[in-house]
Write a protein that holds these residues in place. Sequence first.
Motif, PDB file in Angstrom:
ATOM      1  N   GLN A 416      -5.503 -10.508  -4.049  1.00 55.11           N
ATOM      2  CA  GLN A 416      -4.814 -10.403  -2.773  1.00 55.11           C
ATOM      3  C   GLN A 416      -4.758 -12.374  -2.070  1.00 55.11           C
ATOM      4  O   GLN A 416      -5.159 -12.711  -2.321  1.00 55.11           O
ATOM      5  CB  GLN A 416      -5.482  -9.575  -1.803  1.00 55.11           C
ATOM      6  CG  GLN A 416      -5.666  -8.146  -2.081  1.00 55.11           C
ATOM      7  CD  GLN A 416      -6.380  -7.429  -0.814  1.00 55.11           C
ATOM      8  OE1 GLN A 416      -6.558  -6.798   0.068  1.00 55.11           O
ATOM      9  NE2 GLN A 416      -8.465  -7.332  -0.880  1.00 55.11           N
ATOM     10  N   HIS A 418      -3.445 -13.289   0.644  1.00 53.68           N
ATOM     11  CA  HIS A 418      -4.455 -14.081   2.205  1.00 53.68           C
ATOM     12  C   HIS A 418      -5.872 -14.134   1.295  1.00 53.68           C
ATOM     13  O   HIS A 418      -6.391 -15.326   2.115  1.00 53.68           O
ATOM     14  CB  HIS A 418      -4.683 -12.749   2.986  1.00 53.68           C
ATOM     15  CG  HIS A 418      -5.195 -11.350   2.649  1.00 53.68           C
ATOM     16  ND1 HIS A 418      -5.490 -10.531   2.460  1.00 53.68           N
ATOM     17  CD2 HIS A 418      -6.537 -11.345   3.183  1.00 53.68           C
ATOM     18  CE1 HIS A 418      -5.692  -9.268   2.359  1.00 53.68           C
ATOM     19  NE2 HIS A 418      -7.449  -9.884   2.579  1.00 53.68           N
ATOM     20  N   LEU A 419      -6.645 -13.722   0.112  1.00 52.53           N
ATOM     21  CA  LEU A 419      -7.931 -13.877   0.614  1.00 52.53           C
ATOM     22  C   LEU A 419      -8.190 -15.244  -0.697  1.00 52.53           C
ATOM     23  O   LEU A 419      -8.777 -15.880  -0.932  1.00 52.53           O
ATOM     24  CB  LEU A 419      -9.178 -13.182  -0.392  1.00 52.53           C
ATOM     25  CG  LEU A 419      -8.820 -11.725   0.004  1.00 52.53           C
ATOM     26  CD1 LEU A 419      -9.897 -10.628  -1.158  1.00 52.53           C
ATOM     27  CD2 LEU A 419     -10.031 -12.373   1.653  1.00 52.53           C
ATOM     28  N   ARG A 428      -3.588 -18.589   6.799  1.00 52.39           N
ATOM     29  CA  ARG A 428      -3.111 -17.675   6.946  1.00 52.39           C
ATOM     30  C   ARG A 428      -2.273 -17.499   7.829  1.00 52.39           C
ATOM     31  O   ARG A 428      -2.088 -17.981   9.070  1.00 52.39           O
ATOM     32  CB  ARG A 428      -4.494 -16.778   6.469  1.00 52.39           C
ATOM     33  CG  ARG A 428      -5.508 -16.789   5.457  1.00 52.39           C
ATOM     34  CD  ARG A 428      -6.602 -15.780   5.339  1.00 52.39           C
ATOM     35  NE  ARG A 428      -7.587 -15.370   6.680  1.00 52.39           N
ATOM     36  CZ  ARG A 428      -7.805 -14.564   7.051  1.00 52.39           C
ATOM     37  NH1 ARG A 428      -7.824 -13.727   6.466  1.00 52.39           N
ATOM     38  NH2 ARG A 428      -8.532 -14.739   7.518  1.00 52.39           N
ATOM     39  N   LEU A 433      -4.040 -11.607  10.622  1.00 48.76           N
ATOM     40  CA  LEU A 433      -5.435 -12.342  10.138  1.00 48.76           C
ATOM     41  C   LEU A 433      -5.165 -14.351  10.692  1.00 48.76           C
ATOM     42  O   LEU A 433      -6.280 -14.903  10.452  1.00 48.76           O
ATOM     43  CB  LEU A 433      -4.994 -12.518   8.058  1.00 48.76           C
ATOM     44  CG  LEU A 433      -4.659 -10.962   7.628  1.00 48.76           C
ATOM     45  CD1 LEU A 433      -3.840 -11.222   6.162  1.00 48.76           C
ATOM     46  CD2 LEU A 433      -6.162 -10.606   7.904  1.00 48.76           C
ATOM     47  N   SER A 437      -8.212 -12.808  12.941  1.00 49.28           N
ATOM     48  CA  SER A 437      -9.584 -12.232  12.354  1.00 49.28           C
ATOM     49  C   SER A 437     -10.642 -12.727  11.185  1.00 49.28           C
ATOM     50  O   SER A 437     -10.409 -14.354  11.925  1.00 49.28           O
ATOM     51  CB  SER A 437      -9.334 -12.040  10.537  1.00 49.28           C
ATOM     52  OG  SER A 437      -9.778 -11.639   9.617  1.00 49.28           O
ATOM     53  N   PRO A 440     -12.518 -13.204   5.825  1.00 54.60           N
ATOM     54  CA  PRO A 440     -13.340 -12.306   5.284  1.00 54.60           C
ATOM     55  C   PRO A 440     -15.143 -12.805   4.527  1.00 54.60           C
ATOM     56  O   PRO A 440     -15.662 -13.866   5.125  1.00 54.60           O
ATOM     57  CB  PRO A 440     -12.628 -12.581   3.256  1.00 54.60           C
ATOM     58  CG  PRO A 440     -11.481 -14.049   3.706  1.00 54.60           C
ATOM     59  CD  PRO A 440     -11.884 -14.500   5.278  1.00 54.60           C
ATOM     60  N   LEU A 441     -15.680 -11.659   3.837  1.00 53.92           N
ATOM     61  CA  LEU A 441     -16.594 -11.892   3.767  1.00 53.92           C
ATOM     62  C   LEU A 441     -16.880 -13.241   1.990  1.00 53.92           C
ATOM     63  O   LEU A 441     -15.813 -13.535   1.609  1.00 53.92           O
ATOM     64  CB  LEU A 441     -17.629 -10.855   3.502  1.00 53.92           C
ATOM     65  CG  LEU A 441     -17.597  -9.490   4.515  1.00 53.92           C
ATOM     66  CD1 LEU A 441     -17.772  -8.346   3.709  1.00 53.92           C
ATOM     67  CD2 LEU A 441     -18.634  -9.996   5.444  1.00 53.92           C
ATOM     68  N   GLN A 444     -15.898 -11.153  -1.190  1.00 55.04           N
ATOM     69  CA  GLN A 444     -14.983 -11.645  -0.846  1.00 55.04           C
ATOM     70  C   GLN A 444     -14.246 -12.511  -2.094  1.00 55.04           C
ATOM     71  O   GLN A 444     -13.273 -11.831  -2.673  1.00 55.04           O
ATOM     72  CB  GLN A 444     -14.262 -10.796  -0.156  1.00 55.04           C
ATOM     73  CG  GLN A 444     -14.171  -9.966   0.486  1.00 55.04           C
ATOM     74  CD  GLN A 444     -13.411  -9.220   1.871  1.00 55.04           C
ATOM     75  OE1 GLN A 444     -13.887  -9.741   3.261  1.00 55.04           O
ATOM     76  NE2 GLN A 444     -13.101  -8.772   2.119  1.00 55.04           N
TER      77      GLN A 444
END
Length: 478
Positions: A416, A418-419, A428, A433, A437, A440-441, A444
């Motif tokens: 993805q 954004h990751l 981002r 996001l 946000s 992410p972890l 991820q």
Amino acid sequence: MAASKDKSFLIQRGTTYLVNVKVPAHLREIIGKAHLRQTTGTDSLARANLIKHGIIHALKQQIEEAERVHGGKTKRAVGSRIREAMQWRLDLQQAQDYDRDNPEAEAWDITTSLLAERAEEIEEAEGLTRAKEFHAIAIGKANPISAHVDQWIAERPMKPRQQTDYRRAVAKFTAWLAAGKHPEAIERITKRIAGQYVSEAFSNAGVHPRTANKDISCIASLWKWAERKGIAKENVWSGQSLPKPKAGRKEEPRPFTNEEIKTLFNGKVVAVGRRKPALVQPSPMLRDFMTIAALSGMRVEEIAKLTVEDVTNGYFDIHTAKTKAGIRQVPIHPALSEIVTRRTDKRKPKDTLWPELPEPKPGSPIEKSQKVVKEFVTYRRQVGVDDREEGARQSKVTFHSWRRTFVTKAEQAGQQPHLIEVVVGHKRPGMALGVYSGGPLMEQLRTVVESVSLPSGVSLPTINQNSHSGSVLAPSTS
């Protein structure tokens, strides 16, 4: 020494000889380089010696022209005159303070009278325009550009290398002003003068728009600061940038192809000069840098700044970066296990991963990764990994192409966007996001990193699990 063996004014880059002429120290800030170089287009030393004399003459003419226009007596005299005017300004301030404390004193009147006499002397020697500017600066009605550069730089957070670029851009402009007998006070620089500088120094000189706009942007930044301080009434550099050339897809920087990656890692048999063909491969340090860059997407300077404690929890911990988004944690790819373990084993937490690289002095514009970048340029040219359009400023493949390669392979692996942006330290997009946000972890991000691999045919060393007590890839459980 036989003429055919003479290497004076010559250096070798890859298989080709270049003419190298040293720039005098006092002109380096103006020219922007410590050396002027031009290729001879040949790998033959004998041929290069036949060609070089005409090139040397042409390069020395460039230096002589810079000396004539920028570095001669006019610039030094004007600079000295500005310093003198600023000293008179200080004297006037002190006289005013003295008179305030001593009502019967006449220090101000005496100092202003002496200043008028000095302005008359300058008028006789250098003309009315110079005398008026000198007097205006002395009494505080005009502000010389050079007098504000240090404060402007101090109030603008920048890396030492950026500071050097900004100072150089301003120095080139003030040198042009001195050579053309233009006023050097900020308030007296008009849009017409700014436009004339852009035309003469960049457009007419054939300077690439990207290079020109970099200088113009630096000077415009000074004017914005001066406008905020109430020194300048307007930013005369607004709208002065040169139109950006429309670059076709073929001219854009790009990632490496799989074949180029194989060549860069495995090396290539090439003939250097008259030597027999031999296998040219990257040094161990350069190979490690390339591997980390290819499998993490990190910038070369981010890699160069890594210490042992930055890689002990299963990820690269990046503390300083170009942007806020650049401060991040990047999971360590399993294929980097041998490199990271080898470079952290039996070292202290604060130790660098790269003892081969010299530590820049505090405030130095030289980045720690500079040696790596230079070595990479030389190496990739030796093995034939290059892609330069005729007349282009640089190759479309550079060390930064490893970062482009990582992003490309992650996208092609279906990750993805954004990751991917979090892994490589890009801001981002969007409110959700980019603002709301919490991020992410780590797992991820690890999926993104491990989706990238080097092409088949590139072998990396593996860690000997029996020779170390544990793997640096596993997060600490203590």
